[in-house]
Motif scaffolding. Structure first.
Motif, mmCIF file in Angstrom:
data_model
loop_
_atom_site.group_PDB
_atom_site.id
_atom_site.type_symbol
_atom_site.label_atom_id
_atom_site.label_comp_id
_atom_site.label_asym_id
_atom_site.label_seq_id
_atom_site.Cartn_x
_atom_site.Cartn_y
_atom_site.Cartn_z
ATOM 1 N N ASP A 99 78.596 28.365 -33.404
ATOM 2 C CA ASP A 99 77.375 27.945 -32.945
ATOM 3 C C ASP A 99 77.119 26.603 -33.007
ATOM 4 O O ASP A 99 77.249 25.797 -32.067
ATOM 5 C CB ASP A 99 76.135 28.716 -33.372
ATOM 6 N N ARG A 100 77.501 25.837 -34.130
ATOM 7 C CA ARG A 100 77.323 24.513 -34.264
ATOM 8 C C ARG A 100 78.445 23.802 -33.341
ATOM 9 O O ARG A 100 78.145 22.687 -32.779
ATOM 10 C CB ARG A 100 77.352 24.057 -35.664
ATOM 11 N N MET A 101 79.752 24.457 -33.648
ATOM 12 C CA MET A 101 80.743 23.758 -32.678
ATOM 13 C C MET A 101 80.413 23.709 -31.385
ATOM 14 O O MET A 101 80.749 22.756 -30.590
ATOM 15 C CB MET A 101 81.956 24.410 -32.896
ATOM 16 N N SER A 102 79.908 24.669 -30.838
ATOM 17 C CA SER A 102 79.634 24.725 -29.423
ATOM 18 C C SER A 102 78.673 23.957 -28.756
ATOM 19 O O SER A 102 78.753 23.315 -27.973
ATOM 20 C CB SER A 102 79.358 26.389 -28.807
ATOM 21 N N ILE A 103 77.611 23.690 -29.871
ATOM 22 C CA ILE A 103 76.479 22.548 -29.519
ATOM 23 C C ILE A 103 77.382 21.352 -29.805
ATOM 24 O O ILE A 103 76.901 20.346 -28.524
ATOM 25 C CB ILE A 103 75.402 22.722 -30.437
ATOM 26 N N ARG A 104 78.192 21.012 -30.641
ATOM 27 C CA ARG A 104 78.612 19.698 -30.699
ATOM 28 C C ARG A 104 79.421 19.401 -29.367
ATOM 29 O O ARG A 104 79.443 18.277 -28.735
ATOM 30 C CB ARG A 104 79.532 19.680 -31.840
ATOM 31 N N LEU A 105 80.267 20.710 -28.859
ATOM 32 C CA LEU A 105 81.138 20.360 -27.625
ATOM 33 C C LEU A 105 80.252 20.045 -26.410
ATOM 34 O O LEU A 105 80.486 19.256 -25.760
ATOM 35 C CB LEU A 105 81.933 21.609 -27.570
ATOM 36 N N ILE A 106 79.203 20.905 -26.620
ATOM 37 C CA ILE A 106 78.173 20.557 -25.404
ATOM 38 C C ILE A 106 77.802 19.116 -25.373
ATOM 39 O O ILE A 106 77.662 18.593 -24.075
ATOM 40 C CB ILE A 106 77.169 21.498 -25.383
ATOM 41 N N THR A 107 77.304 18.622 -26.386
ATOM 42 C CA THR A 107 76.713 17.550 -26.527
ATOM 43 C C THR A 107 77.772 16.317 -26.145
ATOM 44 O O THR A 107 77.386 15.442 -25.231
ATOM 45 C CB THR A 107 76.231 17.070 -27.758
ATOM 46 N N GLU A 108 79.192 16.501 -26.744
ATOM 47 C CA GLU A 108 80.097 15.501 -26.266
ATOM 48 C C GLU A 108 80.518 15.786 -25.000
ATOM 49 O O GLU A 108 80.486 14.444 -24.103
ATOM 50 C CB GLU A 108 81.173 15.901 -27.081
ATOM 51 N N VAL A 109 80.382 16.850 -24.332
ATOM 52 C CA VAL A 109 80.790 16.986 -22.806
ATOM 53 C C VAL A 109 79.718 16.117 -22.066
ATOM 54 O O VAL A 109 80.146 15.725 -21.124
ATOM 55 C CB VAL A 109 81.091 18.578 -22.597
ATOM 56 N N MET A 110 78.358 16.558 -22.454
ATOM 57 C CA MET A 110 77.445 15.930 -21.363
ATOM 58 C C MET A 110 77.525 14.641 -21.654
ATOM 59 O O MET A 110 77.080 13.802 -20.540
ATOM 60 C CB MET A 110 75.852 16.651 -21.615
ATOM 61 N N ASP A 111 77.612 13.968 -22.654
ATOM 62 C CA ASP A 111 77.742 12.642 -22.846
ATOM 63 C C ASP A 111 78.737 11.978 -22.301
ATOM 64 O O ASP A 111 78.571 10.994 -21.573
ATOM 65 C CB ASP A 111 77.808 12.361 -24.459
ATOM 66 N N TRP A 112 79.965 12.758 -22.330
ATOM 67 C CA TRP A 112 81.020 12.156 -21.399
ATOM 68 C C TRP A 112 80.781 12.040 -20.035
ATOM 69 O O TRP A 112 81.219 11.254 -19.206
ATOM 70 C CB TRP A 112 82.234 12.991 -21.631
ATOM 71 N N ARG A 113 80.043 13.096 -19.398
ATOM 72 C CA ARG A 113 79.647 13.224 -18.035
ATOM 73 C C ARG A 113 78.665 12.211 -17.684
ATOM 74 O O ARG A 113 78.861 11.472 -16.724
ATOM 75 C CB ARG A 113 79.169 14.529 -17.698
ATOM 76 N N CYS A 114 78.033 11.827 -18.584
ATOM 77 C CA CYS A 114 76.941 10.590 -18.350
ATOM 78 C C CYS A 114 77.829 9.397 -18.320
ATOM 79 O O CYS A 114 77.600 8.639 -17.403
ATOM 80 C CB CYS A 114 76.122 10.608 -19.556
ATOM 81 N N ARG A 115 78.734 9.177 -19.216
ATOM 82 C CA ARG A 115 79.505 8.185 -19.259
ATOM 83 C C ARG A 115 80.211 8.105 -17.962
ATOM 84 O O ARG A 115 80.258 6.858 -17.386
ATOM 85 C CB ARG A 115 80.305 8.075 -20.249
ATOM 86 N N LEU A 116 80.920 8.790 -17.609
ATOM 87 C CA LEU A 116 81.887 8.790 -16.336
ATOM 88 C C LEU A 116 80.970 8.811 -14.969
ATOM 89 O O LEU A 116 81.502 8.220 -14.051
ATOM 90 C CB LEU A 116 82.714 10.276 -16.159
ATOM 91 N N ALA A 117 79.720 9.364 -14.957
ATOM 92 C CA ALA A 117 78.949 9.181 -13.921
ATOM 93 C C ALA A 117 78.215 7.754 -13.876
ATOM 94 O O ALA A 117 77.478 7.450 -12.964
ATOM 95 C CB ALA A 117 77.788 10.172 -13.782
ATOM 96 N N GLY A 118 78.484 6.946 -14.811
ATOM 97 C CA GLY A 118 77.973 5.486 -14.894
ATOM 98 C C GLY A 118 76.572 5.687 -15.477
ATOM 99 O O GLY A 118 75.763 4.523 -15.426
ATOM 100 N N CYS A 119 76.128 6.619 -16.197
ATOM 101 C CA CYS A 119 74.825 6.316 -16.764
ATOM 102 C C CYS A 119 74.835 6.946 -18.148
ATOM 103 O O CYS A 119 74.401 8.023 -18.672
ATOM 104 C CB CYS A 119 73.778 7.369 -16.092
#
Lengths: 769, 320
Positions: free
Chosen positions: A674-694
């Motif tokens: 559970d914790r790993m999946s939340i960590r993964l989601i957080t990382e993924v969404m953060d990277w998506r924000c970075r890649l989208a320029g925000c």
């Protein structure tokens, strides 16, 4: 396959951390063993076996979710048994196809796949624990049978993960499993186990003699690994000088012939026959029995030509295992005549010959009139010849050295490109002399004193400029000249003439022509077997049998090249081997390193070595960066432009590439905690924000930022963000310990569809408005 | 769902919803301020409203009192106000020949101390003792105040002639300092409409919510707030933030341990208002400005930017 609704899936099969650890450990053991097996088994066979195993595992995992509990258990058991029996079955199949592997390797492979089955398909903790024990045994055994250190990382990793697994997951359980909690088996169970063991013994006994494997099993387990002390008479009583025991210990998995008194006098041909099969008439051996379980360090081809017994068993095959290259300096130090401090695979010429009397090479007699010049570099005297530009040579050069330890000659061995040399404080120019063939020697001495160190700067030839300088140097060569051959014997002369005519082409006068001659010699002629390497033979035989020693190759190459007008000379000296010794930068050169080769002049004062003998590597001439850039400017520019274009395209599509990657890793999402999946989601969404320029500003809460980035149009995504953040907050800062199914599916939705395409400027405009 | 043990008929979410709707009906367009007032109320803290006249400070205090049917008292602080005017006094009764106690306005549930900076420090001190100890000592006798004693003090930032600014040590008794600020155009239109008797439907009191909540409900909510879980990572975060205020170069006086405790309590109450039984970093950040602005002494005047910089530079606990 019929799709089963998710709500009907079995709920008793839940992969927890305990099982995940066991899965990881079992897979690690399979990989470690597979890596060792790949050295002596066909890769295709291994892949086939792994593919079948993966298929069975997937089917088994599918069965864990369908059917009634009883049928699920039976199906899982069947799949586990199939998985365990896969290696023996596959081995029988591959034996029919002409390959196959050793009996003990098959057993170990079966054990490893059994461990995988237990880890992946079992729901009982005890079975999972047994799978960890089995995978540990496989990992340790893999380390035991591998000679190099290549398997150590696997077993170390296995140990680390196992430690983590035991301490974090199973420690408390181990403490709880004290004797007071052990439940005694019923009498019926004990009887059943005893009957099972008895049946196994009876079946094994009855089958002994039917299958070769059973024969070996009746003698002892793992007979091909050298035997145990109880059965190894050689080990018990000592054999000769002990070589047999040493060989059995060092090459337990090899069955090459061992030269010792015992085996020379024995009617058994080799160690394999001694310990692997029954005495009596030699049996016909399958190829697989002779070649399996070779050491895992990619043995050379000559090592794989193991001894073959003749019918009487009293004679030996001529192919022998070459002497083992010792890794201890002291073993070869006593035999060394020189020590080389510098690069490996360099040819150090002790004597250069330019005169060939038609039969053999004659030592040079005339002295060169050139006197070396003395210069001082870093307060040390260095010598060089007038034609050498000392300032150019020394730029970026690294000195190599020859140390004399038992070289009984006044000659100073040197590499082809030697430009400068230096001996301690010697600053007299008449201390050295060079003859017409280019041999440097110490004048007035019987031999160079021991422990003398001659440092030298060897000029590297730029491969890129070689073609041009060679063509300029040999511009005077007539293109339609009849090759001139000097040889006393007619057969030799004829052979050389024929060879020269055969190798003659329109590229004469170019470096490519020289290379083609050398390449054709290397490919069309072969060296002798090690057993015949020391035999003397005439040069004429070389043309008939198309095989010879390095001296034949060097002589023929020198004479053939000389016939075209190229200035070549014959060199005898040492080939610096690639072996290294712990704690020493010096490479001892012994009689075993003697070698002959030709050298060719490619410029006014530049000679380089050639290597026509196929047993030795070709000399490597580096290409300088400037030359390389000049020669390949157009290609480099094209590649650079292409790379820039690709990088630009990747940058433009970065978000989509990342989303595609998320799609690829999404099947693994279910395996995460559970914790790993939340960590993964957080990382993924953060990277998506970075890649989208925000990119999310530091310490900004995730939820509001994601809502801004996702925008109001994607209401389902915003809802998923809310669910995930709520549950993550509850998991991290609240008292909950697990994520709900709703949160899991919301996380998966975010992973797959939480695409962010908004720019930061848009977000700020939104928030401002 | 959080449950109030002593009032099973009304769950927490409903009670908070009722409070929120009533206060938002009274103070139009100031949802954030209402949220902070509620957070302060549940955290058993006191509020200092620092704003201009006529922005609804008194109205808000009255509305809070009305919400719980609580006893409301108002003190208009003037320079000639005596401590006994606030705490009460003993008066000799000629008939009974005994001293009788005449309770002051502090013996109420909700006290509005208007323009507290106009009264003398002596009187301010008497009030602050009541705020801190929730009891008063008169003629050697200690008298406890109401369990839900809640002070809303106001002060006017302009017209400082004849004012007695509150010292920092006494400001620390307040949990928050809030500024209501002018309402936006829509809210002002609604205010004007309500004055004419055409209150919009959305802003009229909801049906079924006209009955006041009890002071016991308030006490239950306050008790529940104290039980909200604060993870050790959140507490470490609070400590780091507090340390940052003490070390920041623009801050002359940082947060005291008492201030840190109030910060934690207000974060708990903010979590309750959000429907959670645990505190998350966002709760700590949300109440940071009102809690810190009352007790930080910044060298360059306004503390908001300093608090922002502290919040952005201190690493908040995350899911990683």
């Amino acid at each position: 396959m019929v799709a089963v609704p998710r709500e009907n899936w079995n709920s008793d099969f839940k992969v927890d951390r305990y099982q995940r650890g066991a899965m990881l450990l079992s897979l690690l053991s399979v990989i470690a063993l597979g890596r060792q097996r790949s050295h002596f088994e066909s890769i295709g066979g291994l892949l086939c076996e792994s593919g079948f195993a993966a298929g069975l595992l997937l089917i088994g995992l599918w069965f864990t979710r369908t059917g009634s509990p009883t049928s699920r258990s039976w199906k899982r058991t069947c799949i586990s048994v199939c998985l365990t029996l896969l290696p023996p079955t596959a081995d029988q199949f591959f034996r029919r196809m002409g390959s196959g592997t050793g009996f003990e390797i098959v057993l170990i492979a079966a054990l490893s796949w059994g461990a995988v089955a237990g880890a992946f398909l079992s729901t009982r903790r005890r079975t999972i624990g047994l799978s960890v024990i089995a995978s540990g045994f496989v990992s340790l055994f893999t380390t035991f049978i591998s000679e190099g250190n290549s398997s150590l990382p696997f077993v170390s990793l296995w140990g680390l993960i196992c430690l983590w697994w035991m301490v974090t997951d199973s420690w408390q359980r181990t403490v709880d499993c004290r004797a007071g909690f052990v439940t005694r088996r019923s009498f019926k169970d004990i009887i059943a186990v005893a009957v099972g063991c008895g049946l196994f013994v009876i079946v094994t006994w009855s089958l002994s003699g039917v299958f070769p494997a059973a024969v070996r099993a009746s003698i002892e387990w793992m007979p091909t690994s050298g035997g145990t002390g109880a059965y190894d008479s050689a080990a018990r009583s000592g054999v000769g000088s002990g070589d047999a025991v040493v060989a059995a210990r060092d090459h337990a998995m090899s069955f090459g012939a061992v030269e010792s008194d015992l085996f020379l006098d024995s009617d058994q041909p080799n160690l394999y026959d001694m310990f692997s099969d029954v005495f009596g008439e030699p049996i016909v051996k399958l190829r697989t029995e002779r070649t399996f379980a070779l050491p895992g360090q990619a043995p050379p081809e000559s090592d794989q030509r193991v001894a073959e017994s003749k019918s009487g068993g009293s004679s030996f095959a001529v192919d022998r295992r070459p002497a083992k290259q010792t890794s201890e300096l002291r073993d070869v130090d006593s035999r060394a005549v020189l020590r080389w401090i510098g690069r490996a695979h360099v040819r150090v010429a002790a004597e250069r010959f330019t005169e060939f009397d038609g039969n053999e090479w004659l030592p040079s007699t005339g002295a060169d009139s050139k006197q070396p010049q003395l210069i001082s570099i870093e307060e040390r005297p260095w010598f060089h010849y007038p034609e050498t530009d000392s300032s150019r040579v020394f730029v970026g050069a690294e000195a190599e050295a020859v140390k004399f330890t038992g070289f009984r000659s006044a000659r100073i061995p040197s590499a082809a490109g030697m430009q400068m040399w230096h001996v301690d404080r010697v600053d007299k120019t008449d201390f050295f002399a060079q003859d017409a063939a280019g041999n440097l020697s110490m004048t007035g001495r019987v031999h160079v004193p021991d422990l003398t160190v001659v440092r030298m700067i060897n000029r590297e030839v730029d491969r890129g400029e070689l073609e041009t300088s060679f063509r300029q140097f040999y511009a005077h060569l007539p293109l339609d000249r009849e090759p001139t051959i000097t040889a006393s014997e007619k057969s030799v002369r004829d052979g050389l003439t024929k060879l020269a005519a055969e190798y003659d082409d329109e590229s004469i006068g170019t470096w490519s022509h020289v290379e083609s001659v050398i390449q054709r010699l290397r490919s069309e002629y072969r060296t002798r077997t090690p057993a015949r390497a020391q035999e003397f033979s005439e040069l004429s035989e070389f043309f008939v049998t198309k095989e010879g020693n390095d001296i034949h190759f060097a002589t023929v190459a020198t004479l053939v090249l000389r016939s075209y007008g190229y200035r070549t000379r014959f060199c005898a000296g040492f080939f610096v081997p690639g072996r290294t010794f712990t704690g020493s930068e010096e490479t001892p050169l012994t009689a075993a390193d003697l070698h002959t080769w030709p050298e060719i002049q490619v410029g006014p004062h530049t000679w380089i070595e050639l290597e026509p003998c196929p047993d030795y590597p070709l000399p490597i001439h580096q290409v300088s960066w400037s030359t390389y850039l000049k020669a390949h400017a157009s290609v480099i520019c094209s590649v650079a432009l292409l790379a820039i274009g690709l990088c630009g395209l990747c940058w433009y599509l970065r978000s989509r590439i990342f989303d595609g990657s998320c799609l690829l890793i999404s099947p693994l999402f279910a395996l995460l905690s559970d914790r790993m999946s939340i960590r993964l989601i957080t990382e993924v969404m953060d990277w998506r924000c970075r890649l989208a320029g925000c990119a999310r500003p530091p310490n900004t809460p995730l939820r509001p930022w994601l809502k801004r980035c996702l925008g109001e149009s994607t209401a389902d995504m915003v809802a998923a963000v809310n669910i995930v953040c709520d549950e993550a907050d509850r998991l991290w800062f609240g008292s909950d310990s697990r994520l709900s199914h709703r949160a899991r599916s919301a996380s998966r939705t975010l992973l797959l569809r939480g695409v962010i395409r908004r720019r930061r400027s848009h977000i700020q405009t939104d928030s401002d408005s | 769902m959080l449950k109030i043990a002593d009032a099973p008929k009304l769950d927490t979410a409903t009670a908070i919803d009722v409070l929120r709707k009533r206060l938002n009906t009274v103070l139009l367009g100031k949802e954030d301020t209402v949220e902070m007032v509620l957070a302060c109320l549940l955290a058993r803290g006191h509020i200092l409203l620092d704003d201009l006249p006529g922005l609804g400070k008194t109205t808000l205090a009255k509305a809070v009192a009305q919400c719980f049917g609580a006893k409301f008292a108002r003190v208009q602080c003037t320079p000639d106000l005596l401590p006994t005017d606030i705490t009460g006094f003993n008066l000799f009764n000629q008939k009974t020949r005994e001293f009788g106690f005449h309770a002051g306005p502090v013996f109420s549930d909700i006290l509005l101390a208007d323009e507290i900076n106009r009264t003398t420090p002596r009187t301010q001190s008497a009030l602050f003792e009541a705020m801190a100890e929730r009891q008063v000592s008169i003629d050697g006798e200690t008298r406890p105040l109401s369990k839900s004693f809640f002070v809303i003090a106001t002060q006017n930032p302009i017209d400082s002639h004849g004012a007695y600014p509150l010292p920092e040590a006494q400001l620390d008794r307040f949990a928050m300092r809030l500024a209501i600020g002018y309402p936006d155009a829509a809210a002002q239109l609604a205010i004007l409409a309500a004055d004419c008797g055409n209150r919009p439907e959305s802003q009229s009191a909801p049906v079924g919510l006209t009955e006041p909540l009890s002071t016991q409900t308030l006490a239950d909510l306050q008790h529940l707030t104290a039980c909200v879980r604060v993870d050790s990572r959140i507490q470490l975060y609070l400590i780091e933030l507090s340390d940052a205020t003490r070390k920041h170069e623009s801050i002359a006086l940082g947060v005291s341990p008492r201030g840190m405790l109030i910060w934690q309590r207000t974060a708990q109450s903010h979590a309750v208002l959000a429907g959670r039984d645990f505190v998350i970093p966002e709760d700590v950040q949300a109440v940071a400005k009102p809690v810190l602005s009352v007790r930080l002494v910044c060298r360059n005047g306004r503390c908001d930017s300093v608090i922002d910089s502290i919040l952005s530079s201190t690493k908040a606990p995350t899911y990683r």
